[in-house]
Design an enzyme around this catalytic site. Structure first.
Site, PDB file in Angstrom:
ATOM      1  N   CYS A   1     -13.420  -4.985  -3.917  1.00 21.91           N
ATOM      2  CA  CYS A   1     -12.967  -6.343  -4.198  1.00 21.91           C
ATOM      3  C   CYS A   1     -11.454  -6.344  -4.069  1.00 21.91           C
ATOM      4  CB  CYS A   1     -13.441  -6.804  -5.568  1.00 21.91           C
ATOM      5  SG  CYS A   1     -12.879  -5.753  -6.915  1.00 21.91           S
TER       6      CYS A   1
ATOM      7  N   HIS B   1      17.624  -3.849   4.225  1.00 23.14           N
ATOM      8  CA  HIS B   1      18.174  -2.633   4.840  1.00 23.14           C
ATOM      9  C   HIS B   1      18.631  -2.985   6.256  1.00 23.14           C
ATOM     10  CE1 HIS B   1      18.404   1.400   6.566  1.00 23.14           C
ATOM     11  NE2 HIS B   1      18.341   1.900   5.330  1.00 23.14           N
TER      12      HIS B   1
END
Length: 613
Positions: free
Chosen positions: A27, A535
């Protein structure tokens, strides 16, 4: 080594090994094992294992809680347990109505290949147009080549449907493909075969239902064989038996049943036509698409060919000539009415191919899963068929499809009247279907611009974070970033941006939690606790701060859109560094889902990512 290979190997060992696993699903956050003997599982070891949050026993399942990355872990589980990945594994099991099950089945089987289906339909239409325009003839090599490109998908459709059906029914997908290929094998299609004293002549190319039924038989057979055949031989013995049983049953049972059904329907229609051509037209025009779906329409085409070869005009096949326009009109109405961008994308090519008689993309991609719209197209077909029967249109010769099938109705004399009658039939099919579809169509609740709805819902919720673009540029999936650590999401989830200007802005209100000394990477946290790393470039740390200028300090409070860092884009490029800039949520596992905006380019402060709690 694969990312979760060792983790999954340890989990399987601790639940009692492969032989103790009956089935496994997942799930949102956990693997749900069905075990033969739960007492063989080692709860304490699993709970202490890196990568496992906890273990639970519930509803007869042995649940190993993993977290948000459970789909990726399940892929490795499926690989190690030799399971066919089920496209529905990520959806919690729930009771569904017959309608929901039908729609789910149709969507799962046809939607993965619908784009290629549309493309091939448009190629067939283009080939017909170029031949009609006199660019080349139907006898030319280029016509044959383009026809092969457009027609191959339809001819070998059982192979594609076999693969998709196998994934849906949890059969090895390659077995599904091979069963489809066997049913399409040229030397057994459309020829007289005597099999065990039974005379057969069936055709499976371009069909749909036979392969789906064959796969539905093969899937439980494969699972049973895998349980009873010894491991040392089941790798090759199981697929061998499955292919033999499913293909032979499919070929010898489904084909004859379909042929008998076709012959029966043909006899009934001919009888009705002799009494009332209008009633026959309504029935045949209304049911033609249903006959196509069930693969029992070929008999009528064969009968038409036989009649025409004997110089007799065929009265039945003419009743379906205008059905394609009913399907096209239905799709056009949906195209105009829907707000779902993905649905619009497949409506346009489906509409175009339907005009040229290639209705498969429209049927399987759009209307069949929306039963009301399929019925609307059948109503339009029934009206046009009834009119064709009323005016006595007959199939005089074999022709193309759609617009280019109409000339098949032209007799040696009186062509003008037939052209007028054909135009009326086209208008009837088109107008009736378009009006009904326009009135009755409405988007399903889960269809309308899913991505945008999620973002809008997020904007109104307190349990969320919206990350705005910290720079302008081209957006790329994180997996395309050249650094493996970012591409494999080891550091977080998000996207990459290839900047078009050398400025980095704050993606939300928050605080600067880290600023690398080289100024090439900034960590910022929102007031709600979302932690984002920006970054700039790959390996730009080696520049040691050259070409980077920071306008903030670590610990500063910043506002969304505030300038954080400037960098010399051109100088960094000249130095040989990539400017791919990951924008990632480093604490992504605090969230239920990370949703990226579906954009190819962004401007600074555009919505970029939504993080749902």
């Amino acid at each position: 080594m694969r990312k979760y290979e060792e983790l999954v190997s340890n989990i399987i060992r601790c639940v009692g090994g492969k032989e103790n696993v009956i089935d496994v699903k997942h799930c949102v956050t956990r693997l749900r094992f069905q075990l033969k003997e739960e007492d063989k599982a080692k709860d304490d070891v699993l709970k202490k294992m890196d990568g496992v949050i906890t273990v639970m026993h519930s509803a007869g399942q042995y649940q190993v809680v993993i977290g948000n990355h459970v789909p990726e872990v399940f892929e490795e589980v499926a690989l190690q347990l030799n399971l066919a990945k089920d496209d529905n594994q990520g959806i919690p099991e729930q009771k569904k109505s017959f309608k929901d099950k039908f729609i789910d089945l149709i969507t799962s089987i046809f939607m993965p290949s619908i784009a290629i289906l549309c493309a091939c339909g448009m190629i067939k239409g283009l080939n017909t147009i170029l031949e009609f325009a006199g660019i080349y003839t139907a006898e030319s090599g280029i016509y044959a080549l383009i026809n092969a490109i457009g027609d191959c998908f339809f001819y070998f459709f059982p192979i594609v449907i076999g693969y998709n059906s196998a994934k849906k029914f949890r059969l090895n997908p390659y077995l599904g493909m091979m069963i489809g290929a066997a049913l399409c094998y040229p030397s057994i299609n459309g020829v007289d075969l005597n099999i065990c004293g039974i005379n057969m002549n069936v055709t499976y190319t371009s069909t749909v239902l036979p392969i789906i039924l064959a796969v539905a038989i093969a899937a439980p057979l494969e699972r049973w064989l895998n349980k009873v055949i010894p491991d040392v031989v089941k790798t090759f013995l199981t697929p061998m038996i499955v292919m033999l049983v499913a293909t032979i049953l499919g070929f010898m049972v489904i084909g004859p049943v379909a042929n008998e059904a076709s012959n029966l329907i043909s006899s009934v229609l001919l009888s009705i036509y002799n009494v009332s051509p209008v009633v026959a037209g309504i029935l045949f025009g209304g049911l033609w698409q249903v006959l196509v779906v069930f693969g029992v329409h070929m008999t009528f085409i064969v009968l038409a060919i036989m009649n025409i070869a004997q110089g007799v005009a065929d009265p039945i096949l003419s009743l379906q000539v205008f059905v394609a326009f009913a399907q096209a009109a239905t799709v056009l109405a949906i195209l105009i009415r829907t707000k779902d961008k993905k649905l619009k994308e497949i409506c346009l090519p489906s509409f175009i191919s339907a005009l040229f008689g290639v209705t498969e993309p429209a049927i399987y991609g759009i209307t069949l899963s929306r039963v009301k719209m399929f019925i609307v197209s059948c109503i339009g077909g029934a009206v046009s068929g009834g009119f064709a029967g009323f005016v006595g249109l007959k199939y005089q010769t074999m022709a193309g499809l759609g617009l280019f099938e109409i000339p098949a109705l032209f007799p040696k004399s009186g062509v003008g009247a037939v052209i007028v009658q054909s135009c009326i039939a086209v208008v009837l099919a088109f107008v009736v279907s378009f009006v009904l579809a326009f009135i009755f169509f409405k988007d399903e609740e889960n269809e309308v611009e899913v991505e945008n709805e999620v973002i809008e819902t997020v904007d109104r919720s307190e349990k969320h974070d919206v990350i705005y673009a910290p720079m302008s540029g081209r957006v790329i999936p994180l997996c395309e970033v050249s650094d493996d650590a970012f591409a494999q999401e080891a550091l977080g989830k998000g996207v990459g941006i290839i900047p078009e200007e050398g400025k980095v802005y704050a993606p939300f209100d928050g605080s600067v939690v880290s600023l690398f000394p080289t100024n090439h990477a900034i960590g910022i946290a929102s007031k709600n606790g979302c932690e984002v790393l920006i970054h700039v470039g790959m390996d730009t740390v080696q520049l040691e701060g050259k070409y980077f200028t920071a306008h903030i300090n670590q610990g500063d409070q910043v506002k969304k859109g505030q300038l954080l860092v400037e960098f010399d884009l051109e100088k960094i490029k000249e130095a040989g560094y990539s400017l791919e800039t990951p924008v990632i949520i480093t604490n992504w596992d605090d969230y239920k889902d990370i949703i990226n905006e579906n954009k190819e380019t962004v401007k600074a402060e555009d919505k970029l990512i939504a993080a749902l709690r």
